[in-house]
Design a protein around this motif. Sequence first.
Motif, mmCIF file in Angstrom:
data_model
loop_
_atom_site.group_PDB
_atom_site.id
_atom_site.type_symbol
_atom_site.label_atom_id
_atom_site.label_comp_id
_atom_site.label_asym_id
_atom_site.label_seq_id
_atom_site.Cartn_x
_atom_site.Cartn_y
_atom_site.Cartn_z
ATOM 1 N N CYS A 64 5.074 2.970 10.234
ATOM 2 C CA CYS A 64 4.254 3.685 11.433
ATOM 3 C C CYS A 64 5.230 5.230 11.123
ATOM 4 N N GLN A 65 6.208 5.071 11.571
ATOM 5 C CA GLN A 65 6.377 6.801 12.457
ATOM 6 C C GLN A 65 6.759 7.273 11.084
ATOM 7 N N LYS A 66 5.904 7.117 9.592
ATOM 8 C CA LYS A 66 5.587 7.812 8.048
ATOM 9 C C LYS A 66 4.640 8.372 8.457
ATOM 10 N N TYR A 67 3.707 7.095 8.776
ATOM 11 C CA TYR A 67 1.700 7.836 8.943
ATOM 12 C C TYR A 67 1.310 7.673 10.495
ATOM 13 N N SER A 68 2.050 7.210 10.901
ATOM 14 C CA SER A 68 1.372 8.031 12.188
ATOM 15 C C SER A 68 2.534 8.840 13.196
ATOM 16 N N SER A 69 1.367 9.387 14.670
ATOM 17 C CA SER A 69 1.932 10.991 15.141
ATOM 18 C C SER A 69 1.588 9.853 16.328
ATOM 19 N N ALA A 71 0.872 -1.236 -0.347
ATOM 20 C CA ALA A 71 0.471 0.577 -0.328
ATOM 21 C C ALA A 71 0.556 1.235 0.174
ATOM 22 N N ASP A 72 2.145 1.354 0.726
ATOM 23 C CA ASP A 72 2.972 2.068 0.649
ATOM 24 C C ASP A 72 3.370 2.382 -0.673
ATOM 25 N N THR A 73 3.897 1.694 -1.415
ATOM 26 C CA THR A 73 4.408 1.626 -2.513
ATOM 27 C C THR A 73 3.633 1.910 -3.164
ATOM 28 N N VAL A 74 2.306 1.493 -3.630
ATOM 29 C CA VAL A 74 1.476 2.588 -4.469
ATOM 30 C C VAL A 74 1.073 3.814 -4.371
ATOM 31 N N LEU A 75 1.042 4.137 -3.244
ATOM 32 C CA LEU A 75 0.733 5.382 -2.302
ATOM 33 C C LEU A 75 1.807 6.411 -3.365
ATOM 34 N N GLU A 76 3.132 6.236 -2.857
ATOM 35 C CA GLU A 76 4.240 7.052 -3.173
ATOM 36 C C GLU A 76 4.449 6.643 -5.137
ATOM 37 N N SER A 98 11.389 0.133 0.293
ATOM 38 C CA SER A 98 10.789 -0.426 0.698
ATOM 39 C C SER A 98 11.226 -0.397 2.591
ATOM 40 N N LEU A 99 9.711 -0.307 3.309
ATOM 41 C CA LEU A 99 9.854 0.953 4.578
ATOM 42 C C LEU A 99 9.793 -0.775 5.105
ATOM 43 N N ASP A 100 10.253 -1.073 6.758
ATOM 44 C CA ASP A 100 9.678 -1.844 8.010
ATOM 45 C C ASP A 100 8.698 -1.054 8.757
ATOM 46 N N LEU A 101 8.341 -1.902 9.038
ATOM 47 C CA LEU A 101 6.813 -1.389 10.060
ATOM 48 C C LEU A 101 7.141 -0.475 11.013
ATOM 49 N N GLN A 102 8.057 -0.739 11.358
ATOM 50 C CA GLN A 102 8.490 0.451 12.928
ATOM 51 C C GLN A 102 8.837 1.705 11.794
ATOM 52 N N GLU A 103 9.469 2.189 10.328
ATOM 53 C CA GLU A 103 9.464 3.134 9.143
ATOM 54 C C GLU A 103 7.807 3.732 9.020
#
Length: 156
Positions: free
Chosen positions: A138-143, A116-121, A131-136
Motif C-alpha cells: 500500500c505504501q509503495k502504490y498509494s499516497s 501482481a506486484d511481482t509481475v510488475l517488478e 515479497s511485500l506485506d500488504l502494508q508495504e
Amino acid sequence: MNQDMANQAVEIVVETSRCRQIVSILSSESVLAVDCEGIALGVEGPMTLLQICTYSGDVYLFDVQENRELFSEGHLKIVLESDEILKVIHACSYDSAALYHQFGVTLQNVFDTQVADTVLEEHNERLLVSSLDLQELCQKYSSSKKVSDYKEQLKI
C-alpha cells in the motif's frame, strides 16, 4: 476518525441463517476483498476468521471457528468459488490452502496483489523481487493513509 470509516458497517457473523442473507448480498457484487485469519494458517493451521469487504466498504467477519458450517450451509463456498465475482486477496497461497484443505473451497477468479506486484517488478526487469506485506504494498502504490491507521478505526 475519518467520516468515511465511521459510516462503514462491520458485522461479525456466526449464525448460518444470517450468513445466507449476507451471501445473497455479496453475490450481487462484482469485486470483493477477502482475507483469512488463523493460527499458522495453511493446510493444517486452523482458519478462525474469514473477512470479506465490499467495494462500498461493508465489512463482514465470518467466525468460522465457531461455526464451520458457514461455508456449506451458509453458502460462503458459493461466493468464493464464483467465476462472476473477482476476489482481491493479498498473498493468497496460505488462505487458498486453508480454504481447500479445511473446507473444500476452491477459490475462483482471484486477483492476488502480491503476485501482481511481482509481475510488475519482473516486467521492469527486476528479477530478485522481494515479497511485500500488504502494508508495504500500500505504501509503495498509494499516497493515502497507512493501512494500520484504518485498522485501528475499525476495531469493534
